[in-house]
Enzyme design. Structure first.
Site, PDB file in Angstrom:
ATOM      1  N   GLU A   1      47.634  49.991  48.837  1.00 42.94           N
ATOM      2  CA  GLU A   1      48.959  50.288  49.410  1.00 42.94           C
ATOM      3  C   GLU A   1      48.915  50.871  50.815  1.00 42.94           C
ATOM      4  OE1 GLU A   1      48.138  50.733  46.275  1.00 42.94           O
ATOM      5  OE2 GLU A   1      49.797  50.131  44.983  1.00 42.94           O
TER       6      GLU A   1
ATOM      7  N   ALA B   1      52.632  44.757  43.209  1.00 44.00           N
ATOM      8  CA  ALA B   1      54.082  44.606  43.256  1.00 44.00           C
ATOM      9  C   ALA B   1      54.385  43.504  44.264  1.00 44.00           C
ATOM     10  CB  ALA B   1      54.728  45.911  43.689  1.00 44.00           C
TER      11      ALA B   1
ATOM     12  N   GLY C   1      50.237  47.591  42.004  1.00 41.90           N
ATOM     13  CA  GLY C   1      50.963  47.671  40.738  1.00 41.90           C
ATOM     14  C   GLY C   1      50.222  47.015  39.582  1.00 41.90           C
TER      15      GLY C   1
ATOM     16  N   GLU D   1      47.858  49.578  38.477  1.00 41.74           N
ATOM     17  CA  GLU D   1      48.678  50.641  37.876  1.00 41.74           C
ATOM     18  C   GLU D   1      49.150  50.245  36.468  1.00 41.74           C
ATOM     19  OE1 GLU D   1      51.042  50.814  41.507  1.00 41.74           O
ATOM     20  OE2 GLU D   1      50.724  52.977  41.574  1.00 41.74           O
TER      21      GLU D   1
HETATM   22  N1  COA Z   1      53.253  40.194  46.531  1.00 39.78           N
HETATM   23  C1  COA Z   1      53.822  39.007  46.818  1.00 39.78           C
HETATM   24  N2  COA Z   1      53.127  37.866  46.896  1.00 39.78           N
HETATM   25  C2  COA Z   1      51.800  37.926  46.680  1.00 39.78           C
HETATM   26  C3  COA Z   1      51.139  39.135  46.383  1.00 39.78           C
HETATM   27  C4  COA Z   1      51.935  40.299  46.306  1.00 39.78           C
HETATM   28  N3  COA Z   1      51.409  41.492  45.997  1.00 39.78           N
HETATM   29  N4  COA Z   1      49.821  38.876  46.235  1.00 39.78           N
HETATM   30  C5  COA Z   1      49.657  37.561  46.430  1.00 39.78           C
HETATM   31  N5  COA Z   1      50.854  36.987  46.699  1.00 39.78           N
HETATM   32  C6  COA Z   1      51.123  35.568  46.985  1.00 39.78           C
HETATM   33  C7  COA Z   1      50.738  35.172  48.391  1.00 39.78           C
HETATM   34  O1  COA Z   1      51.735  35.531  49.315  1.00 39.78           O
HETATM   35  C8  COA Z   1      50.548  33.689  48.242  1.00 39.78           C
HETATM   36  O2  COA Z   1      51.833  33.092  48.196  1.00 39.78           O
HETATM   37  P1  COA Z   1      52.116  31.736  49.086  1.00 39.78           P
HETATM   38  O3  COA Z   1      51.153  30.720  48.527  1.00 39.78           O
HETATM   39  O4  COA Z   1      53.546  31.424  48.782  1.00 39.78           O
HETATM   40  O5  COA Z   1      51.830  32.102  50.508  1.00 39.78           O
HETATM   41  C9  COA Z   1      49.962  33.548  46.840  1.00 39.78           C
HETATM   42  O6  COA Z   1      50.315  34.746  46.147  1.00 39.78           O
HETATM   43  C10 COA Z   1      48.462  33.409  46.814  1.00 39.78           C
HETATM   44  O7  COA Z   1      47.887  34.501  47.521  1.00 39.78           O
HETATM   45  P2  COA Z   1      46.842  34.331  48.728  1.00 39.78           P
HETATM   46  O8  COA Z   1      46.933  35.558  49.582  1.00 39.78           O
HETATM   47  O9  COA Z   1      47.040  33.028  49.391  1.00 39.78           O
HETATM   48  O10 COA Z   1      45.468  34.306  47.927  1.00 39.78           O
HETATM   49  P3  COA Z   1      44.030  34.726  48.464  1.00 39.78           P
HETATM   50  O11 COA Z   1      43.067  34.266  47.437  1.00 39.78           O
HETATM   51  O12 COA Z   1      43.830  34.278  49.880  1.00 39.78           O
HETATM   52  O13 COA Z   1      44.035  36.342  48.496  1.00 39.78           O
HETATM   53  C11 COA Z   1      44.518  38.536  47.611  1.00 39.78           C
HETATM   54  C12 COA Z   1      44.138  37.071  47.298  1.00 39.78           C
HETATM   55  C13 COA Z   1      44.787  39.221  46.280  1.00 39.78           C
HETATM   56  C14 COA Z   1      43.368  39.224  48.323  1.00 39.78           C
HETATM   57  C15 COA Z   1      45.773  38.567  48.512  1.00 39.78           C
HETATM   58  O14 COA Z   1      46.771  37.755  47.911  1.00 39.78           O
HETATM   59  C16 COA Z   1      46.371  39.944  48.709  1.00 39.78           C
HETATM   60  O15 COA Z   1      45.827  40.740  49.461  1.00 39.78           O
HETATM   61  N6  COA Z   1      47.527  40.218  48.037  1.00 39.78           N
HETATM   62  C17 COA Z   1      48.235  41.468  48.219  1.00 39.78           C
HETATM   63  C18 COA Z   1      47.540  42.598  47.496  1.00 39.78           C
HETATM   64  C19 COA Z   1      48.282  43.894  47.706  1.00 39.78           C
HETATM   65  O16 COA Z   1      48.349  44.435  48.800  1.00 39.78           O
HETATM   66  N7  COA Z   1      48.854  44.418  46.606  1.00 39.78           N
HETATM   67  C20 COA Z   1      49.519  45.668  46.614  1.00 39.78           C
HETATM   68  C21 COA Z   1      50.977  45.494  46.764  1.00 39.78           C
HETATM   69  S1  COA Z   1      51.806  47.041  46.836  1.00 39.78           S
END
Ligand code: COA
Length: 260
Positions: A135, A66, A112, A115
């Site tokens: 989460e 999400a 999400g 999910e």
């Molecule tokens: N919500 C909002 N934005 C998200 C996102 C999310 N769940 N997951 C990734 N993004 C965005 C990042 O903020 C980044 O945006 P920016 O370039 O404007 O800063 C872009 O997507 C790329 O992500 P980034 O974190 O730079 O990539 P990465 O390869 O370093 O890491 C992940 C990949 C998936 C490990 C990392 O993005 C992450 O941990 N995301 C969140 C996962 C999460 O907690 N999901 C559950 C949400 S309830």
């Protein structure tokens, strides 16, 4: 229909819905969730779609969760409403769709995203896929069905560990857990989903819809799934597909189902 955050393409009985925010790793913001609802509903009712494939654009992510930026300042009531609305228009909606939904998990499926894959009827993954429910690392819990569907799919102990550690599992572990049915190289993922879809399409879509309802009944609290199955079985006898399917068998030819 024109969408901003997703693509929906129809070909040979298959509608492929692609979440298309690759720069945000296809994170599910409110607008995307609404568009997904609209696209799933349109595919389910267009009379032409026999199978829906859901995937993410780019090579990195199915859906990274999400959109955290949208709910970071929510209060208790807003948090509850967010989850309830998501269940209603997307996650439960997809799980209970009468058109089969295959999730083609092509990279990160987190929060999400996992999910949504779990709400789909079954899942395939590319070998670079990573899945998890992170989460609790954000101080919240899975709110789009993760605490219910993950234990149903992988068992309580594995779900507890995945949710408590907030860790990710790779595609092969997901395969060994039964979370995904097949793992293939990324370039083979959509072709495999389409191949399985073609196999599904040879069968009665009316009977498949009844089967989805009966299988789902097993997970509905207070519902006797065996009774649902008996009723659904009986319903099939009143359909043109049943007449065609049994007649074709007795005439030693391939069935040509009129469908829904
Ligand atoms: N919500 C909002 N934005 C998200 C996102 C999310 N769940 N997951 C990734 N993004 C965005 C990042 O903020 C980044 O945006 P920016 O370039 O404007 O800063 C872009 O997507 C790329 O992500 P980034 O974190 O730079 O990539 P990465 O390869 O370093 O890491 C992940 C990949 C998936 C490990 C990392 O993005 C992450 O941990 N995301 C969140 C996962 C999460 O907690 N999901 C559950 C949400 S309830």
């Amino acid at each position: 229909m024109n969408y901003e955050n997703i693509l929906s393409e129809h070909s040979n009985g298959i509608t492929t819905i692609t979440i298309n925010r690759p720069k945000k790793l296809n994170a599910l913001n409110r607008a995307t969730i609404q568009e997904l609802h609209d696209a799933f509903e349109a595919a389910d009712t267009d009379g032409d779609t026999k199978v829906i494939i859901i995937t993410g654009s780019g090579e990195k992510a199915f859906v990274a969760g999400a959109d955290i930026s949208e709910f970071a300042d929510f209060n208790v009531e807003e948090g509850g409403d967010l989850a309830a609305y998501g269940h209603e228009i997307l996650f439960d909606f997809v799980a209970n769709l009468s058109t089969p939904v295959i999730a083609a998990v092509n990279g990160f499926a987190l929060g999400g995203g996992l999910e949504l894959a779990m709400a789909s009827h079954f899942r395939l993954a590319s070998d670079n896929a990573k899945m998890g429910l992170p989460e609790v690392s954000l101080g919240v819990i899975p709110g789009y069905g993760g605490t219910q569907r993950l234990p149903q799919l992988v068992g309580k102990g594995r779900a507890m560990e995945m949710i408590m550690t907030a860790g990710m599992i790779d595609a092969n572990k997901a395969l060994s857990y039964g979370l995904v049915n097949h793992v293939v190289p990324q370039e083979e993922l959509l072709p495999l989903a389409e191949k399985i879809a073609s196999k599904i399409m040879r069968n009665s879509s009316v009977a498949i819809a009844e089967a989805i309802g009966a299988i789902n009944a097993n997970y509905d609290d207070g519902v006797n799934g065996f009774e649902v199955e008996i009723e659904a079985f009986g319903n099939c006898f009143g359909t043109e597909d049943f007449v065609e399917g049994t007649t074709a068998f007795l005439e030693k030819r391939k069935a040509d189902f009129p469908g829904k």
